[in-house]
Design a protein around this motif. Structure first.
Motif, PDB file in Angstrom:
ATOM      1  N   ILE A  59      54.172  51.625  32.047  1.00 39.94           N
ATOM      2  CA  ILE A  59      53.470  51.832  30.778  1.00 39.94           C
ATOM      3  C   ILE A  59      54.336  51.436  29.591  1.00 39.94           C
ATOM      4  CG2 ILE A  59      52.610  53.632  29.212  1.00 39.94           C
ATOM      5  CD1 ILE A  59      51.525  55.073  31.689  1.00 39.94           C
ATOM      6  N   ILE A  60      53.748  50.645  28.698  1.00 38.67           N
ATOM      7  CA  ILE A  60      54.301  50.437  27.358  1.00 38.67           C
ATOM      8  C   ILE A  60      53.530  51.362  26.430  1.00 38.67           C
ATOM      9  CG2 ILE A  60      54.619  48.822  25.453  1.00 38.67           C
ATOM     10  CD1 ILE A  60      54.682  46.549  27.490  1.00 38.67           C
ATOM     11  N   ASP A  61      54.223  52.284  25.820  1.00 45.18           N
ATOM     12  CA  ASP A  61      53.575  53.281  24.959  1.00 45.18           C
ATOM     13  C   ASP A  61      53.271  52.669  23.593  1.00 45.18           C
ATOM     14  OD1 ASP A  61      52.586  55.604  23.887  1.00 45.18           O
ATOM     15  OD2 ASP A  61      54.518  56.647  23.780  1.00 45.18           O
ATOM     16  N   VAL A  62      52.041  52.833  23.148  1.00 41.59           N
ATOM     17  CA  VAL A  62      51.605  52.339  21.846  1.00 41.59           C
ATOM     18  C   VAL A  62      51.267  53.535  20.959  1.00 41.59           C
ATOM     19  CG1 VAL A  62      49.876  50.970  20.623  1.00 41.59           C
ATOM     20  CG2 VAL A  62      50.724  50.201  22.833  1.00 41.59           C
ATOM     21  N   PRO A  63      51.859  53.647  19.767  1.00 40.75           N
ATOM     22  CA  PRO A  63      51.596  54.810  18.921  1.00 40.75           C
ATOM     23  C   PRO A  63      50.156  54.862  18.415  1.00 40.75           C
ATOM     24  CG  PRO A  63      52.940  53.196  17.760  1.00 40.75           C
ATOM     25  CD  PRO A  63      52.842  52.719  19.180  1.00 40.75           C
ATOM     26  N   TYR A  64      49.734  56.070  18.099  1.00 43.39           N
ATOM     27  CA  TYR A  64      48.353  56.316  17.661  1.00 43.39           C
ATOM     28  C   TYR A  64      47.950  55.432  16.479  1.00 43.39           C
ATOM     29  CZ  TYR A  64      44.394  58.780  15.528  1.00 43.39           C
ATOM     30  OH  TYR A  64      43.182  59.084  14.969  1.00 43.39           O
ATOM     31  N   GLY A  65      48.852  55.275  15.511  1.00 42.95           N
ATOM     32  CA  GLY A  65      48.518  54.471  14.339  1.00 42.95           C
ATOM     33  C   GLY A  65      48.173  53.041  14.703  1.00 42.95           C
ATOM     34  N   ASP A  66      48.905  52.467  15.655  1.00 43.09           N
ATOM     35  CA  ASP A  66      48.606  51.108  16.109  1.00 43.09           C
ATOM     36  C   ASP A  66      47.302  51.069  16.896  1.00 43.09           C
ATOM     37  OD1 ASP A  66      50.963  50.374  14.939  1.00 43.09           O
ATOM     38  OD2 ASP A  66      52.020  49.914  16.800  1.00 43.09           O
ATOM     39  N   VAL A  67      47.056  52.109  17.677  1.00 46.87           N
ATOM     40  CA  VAL A  67      45.833  52.174  18.476  1.00 46.87           C
ATOM     41  C   VAL A  67      44.600  52.122  17.592  1.00 46.87           C
ATOM     42  CG1 VAL A  67      44.429  53.771  19.845  1.00 46.87           C
ATOM     43  CG2 VAL A  67      46.784  53.304  20.511  1.00 46.87           C
ATOM     44  N   MET A  68      44.631  52.828  16.476  1.00 47.22           N
ATOM     45  CA  MET A  68      43.476  52.861  15.600  1.00 47.22           C
ATOM     46  C   MET A  68      43.278  51.550  14.846  1.00 47.22           C
ATOM     47  SD  MET A  68      42.384  55.560  16.679  1.00 47.22           S
ATOM     48  CE  MET A  68      40.833  55.513  15.779  1.00 47.22           C
ATOM     49  N   GLN A  69      44.231  50.631  14.994  1.00 45.14           N
ATOM     50  CA  GLN A  69      44.073  49.263  14.496  1.00 45.14           C
ATOM     51  C   GLN A  69      43.829  48.290  15.667  1.00 45.14           C
ATOM     52  OE1 GLN A  69      44.009  48.559  11.186  1.00 45.14           O
ATOM     53  NE2 GLN A  69      44.196  50.796  10.890  1.00 45.14           N
TER      54      GLN A  69
ATOM     55  N   MET B  79      39.496  40.594  10.710  1.00 46.16           N
ATOM     56  CA  MET B  79      38.191  40.758  10.071  1.00 46.16           C
ATOM     57  C   MET B  79      37.152  41.216  11.088  1.00 46.16           C
ATOM     58  SD  MET B  79      36.349  40.725   7.332  1.00 46.16           S
ATOM     59  CE  MET B  79      37.531  39.977   6.189  1.00 46.16           C
ATOM     60  N   ILE B  80      37.197  40.643  12.277  1.00 49.87           N
ATOM     61  CA  ILE B  80      36.267  41.055  13.334  1.00 49.87           C
ATOM     62  C   ILE B  80      36.514  42.509  13.714  1.00 49.87           C
ATOM     63  CG2 ILE B  80      35.546  40.623  15.710  1.00 49.87           C
ATOM     64  CD1 ILE B  80      36.364  37.656  15.211  1.00 49.87           C
ATOM     65  N   ALA B  81      37.785  42.915  13.735  1.00 49.98           N
ATOM     66  CA  ALA B  81      38.133  44.286  14.127  1.00 49.98           C
ATOM     67  C   ALA B  81      37.542  45.324  13.190  1.00 49.98           C
ATOM     68  CB  ALA B  81      39.652  44.440  14.187  1.00 49.98           C
ATOM     69  N   ARG B  82      37.228  44.927  11.968  1.00 49.66           N
ATOM     70  CA  ARG B  82      36.583  45.873  11.049  1.00 49.66           C
ATOM     71  C   ARG B  82      35.207  46.299  11.544  1.00 49.66           C
ATOM     72  NH1 ARG B  82      38.025  43.363   5.025  1.00 49.66           N
ATOM     73  NH2 ARG B  82      40.312  43.454   5.274  1.00 49.66           N
ATOM     74  N   GLY B  83      34.640  45.520  12.475  1.00 48.30           N
ATOM     75  CA  GLY B  83      33.357  45.882  13.066  1.00 48.30           C
ATOM     76  C   GLY B  83      33.490  46.815  14.255  1.00 48.30           C
ATOM     77  N   GLY B  84      34.738  47.179  14.590  1.00 50.66           N
ATOM     78  CA  GLY B  84      34.934  48.174  15.640  1.00 50.66           C
ATOM     79  C   GLY B  84      35.399  47.637  16.972  1.00 50.66           C
ATOM     80  N   GLY B  85      35.814  46.374  17.029  1.00 54.28           N
ATOM     81  CA  GLY B  85      36.281  45.815  18.288  1.00 54.28           C
ATOM     82  C   GLY B  85      37.248  44.680  18.051  1.00 54.28           C
ATOM     83  N   ALA B  86      37.986  44.306  19.084  1.00 55.09           N
ATOM     84  CA  ALA B  86      38.943  43.217  18.953  1.00 55.09           C
ATOM     85  C   ALA B  86      38.891  42.324  20.195  1.00 55.09           C
ATOM     86  CB  ALA B  86      40.350  43.758  18.694  1.00 55.09           C
ATOM     87  N   ILE B  87      40.028  41.821  20.640  1.00 62.63           N
ATOM     88  CA  ILE B  87      40.047  40.753  21.642  1.00 62.63           C
ATOM     89  C   ILE B  87      39.403  41.176  22.957  1.00 62.63           C
ATOM     90  CG2 ILE B  87      41.563  39.321  23.060  1.00 62.63           C
ATOM     91  CD1 ILE B  87      43.481  39.194  20.686  1.00 62.63           C
ATOM     92  N   HIS B  88      39.791  42.325  23.503  1.00 62.02           N
ATOM     93  CA  HIS B  88      39.228  42.758  24.777  1.00 62.02           C
ATOM     94  C   HIS B  88      37.722  42.972  24.677  1.00 62.02           C
ATOM     95  CE1 HIS B  88      38.596  45.531  28.277  1.00 62.02           C
ATOM     96  NE2 HIS B  88      39.462  44.711  28.833  1.00 62.02           N
ATOM     97  N   CYS B  89      37.279  43.456  23.532  1.00 58.11           N
ATOM     98  CA  CYS B  89      35.850  43.730  23.324  1.00 58.11           C
ATOM     99  C   CYS B  89      35.006  42.455  23.314  1.00 58.11           C
ATOM    100  CB  CYS B  89      35.636  44.438  21.992  1.00 58.11           C
ATOM    101  SG  CYS B  89      36.516  45.997  21.801  1.00 58.11           S
ATOM    102  N   MET B  90      35.655  41.310  23.045  1.00 58.82           N
ATOM    103  CA  MET B  90      34.904  40.087  22.774  1.00 58.82           C
ATOM    104  C   MET B  90      34.718  39.189  23.988  1.00 58.82           C
ATOM    105  SD  MET B  90      36.714  39.309  19.120  1.00 58.82           S
ATOM    106  CE  MET B  90      35.923  37.729  18.841  1.00 58.82           C
ATOM    107  N   CYS B  91      35.184  39.605  25.139  1.00 59.57           N
ATOM    108  CA  CYS B  91      35.106  38.705  26.293  1.00 59.57           C
ATOM    109  C   CYS B  91      34.849  39.486  27.575  1.00 59.57           C
ATOM    110  CB  CYS B  91      36.400  37.904  26.427  1.00 59.57           C
ATOM    111  SG  CYS B  91      37.852  38.926  26.751  1.00 59.57           S
ATOM    112  N   GLN B  92      34.402  38.766  28.592  1.00 65.51           N
ATOM    113  CA  GLN B  92      34.186  39.347  29.908  1.00 65.51           C
ATOM    114  C   GLN B  92      34.554  38.313  30.961  1.00 65.51           C
ATOM    115  OE1 GLN B  92      34.204  41.679  32.412  1.00 65.51           O
ATOM    116  NE2 GLN B  92      32.862  42.769  30.965  1.00 65.51           N
TER     117      GLN B  92
END
Length: 250
Positions: A178-188, A228-241
């Motif tokens: 595990i690479i730990d990511v702080p909460y503040g980064d997670v919410m971005q 800018m896309i992340a302001r809609g509530g998602g980022a890279i993982h959200c955008m692909c399958q």
């Protein structure tokens, strides 16, 4: 919040993401756009891919439910097998992830994904001989892929302070570091990443600390700007399958 939407910036960032995939030799396919479905860009949620074919999900929000149509149409026209369709309630692809061959996890908050639908998904994976871990979490985090993600084989990013210790122990028990990511980064959207295989990973450009940590692990990092896309509530993982998964014995 004082944030403004910039359509041209959004389109430019979408092109940048596609270019990053292409730089990594990933073939990109697009769902047919529908002007009535503005959140269709988050193509992670309408289906999940298994080694045996796609599973069509059920989205929770009324304004997103129609996304299944373009998704289903795409698989049928592309000749990609469909394993099954969820019927037990709403469940979204952002809560599901394959961690390694034979091992999957799915979160549920009681909102975007609910436990009966996760149990239905679990039954299909267990019937195929997979271990399937279901994880309840606070709806504050929207989806599981806000809290964790895989960056390479047996290497995950996780917001350790946000998830339950049982999840961390379960991951580590399966040999996943595990690479730990702080909460503040997670919410971005700092955990919203895509492992590309062969020690390569896609990470939002705003996740500088995570990018540095991944490079320290020897990974090649692609870091397009999707702020800018992340302001809609998602980022890279959200955008692909993923469109195919190899059937590999553990």
């Amino acid at each position: 919040t004082g944030l403004a939407f910039d359509k041209h910036a959004t389109e430019a960032q979408h092109r940048e993401l596609i270019h990053a995939f292409e730089q990594a030799d990933v073939t990109v396919h697009a769902l047919r756009g529908d002007a009535t479905l503005p959140y269709q860009v988050f193509a992670r949620d309408s289906s999940v891919m298994t080694p045996w074919g796609a599973i069509i999900m059920q989205l929770q929000k009324p304004y997103r439910r129609g996304e299944y149509a373009a998704c289903l149409r795409f698989y049928l026209e592309a000749g990609i097998p469909i394993y099954d369709l969820v019927t037990a309630g709403n469940i979204e692809g952002g809560d599901f992830m394959v961690l390694k061959p034979g091992l999957a996890v799915c979160g549920y908050s009681g909102e975007r994904s609910i436990e009966p639908a996760v149990d239905q998904l679990r039954s299909w994976f267990e019937a195929e001989g997979w271990e399937f871990y279901s994880y309840a979490f606070d709806p504050h985090f929207l989806h599981l892929d806000v809290q964790m993600g895989m960056v390479a084989e047996d290497l995950a990013v996780v917001c350790v302070e946000a998830v339950e210790p049982d999840l961390v122990r379960w991951l580590e028990g399966h040999g996943i570091r595990i690479i730990d990511v702080p909460y503040g980064d997670v919410m971005q959207m700092g955990c919203n990443v895509v492992a590309l295989g062969d020690e390569r990973v896609l990470i939002p450009s705003t996740s500088r600390n995570l990018a540095a940590a991944c490079r320290a692990e020897g990974l090649t990092v692609y870091d397009p700007d999707v702020s800018m896309i992340a302001r809609g509530g998602g980022a890279i993982h959200c955008m692909c399958q993923a469109l195919s998964r190899l059937s590999v014995s553990r």
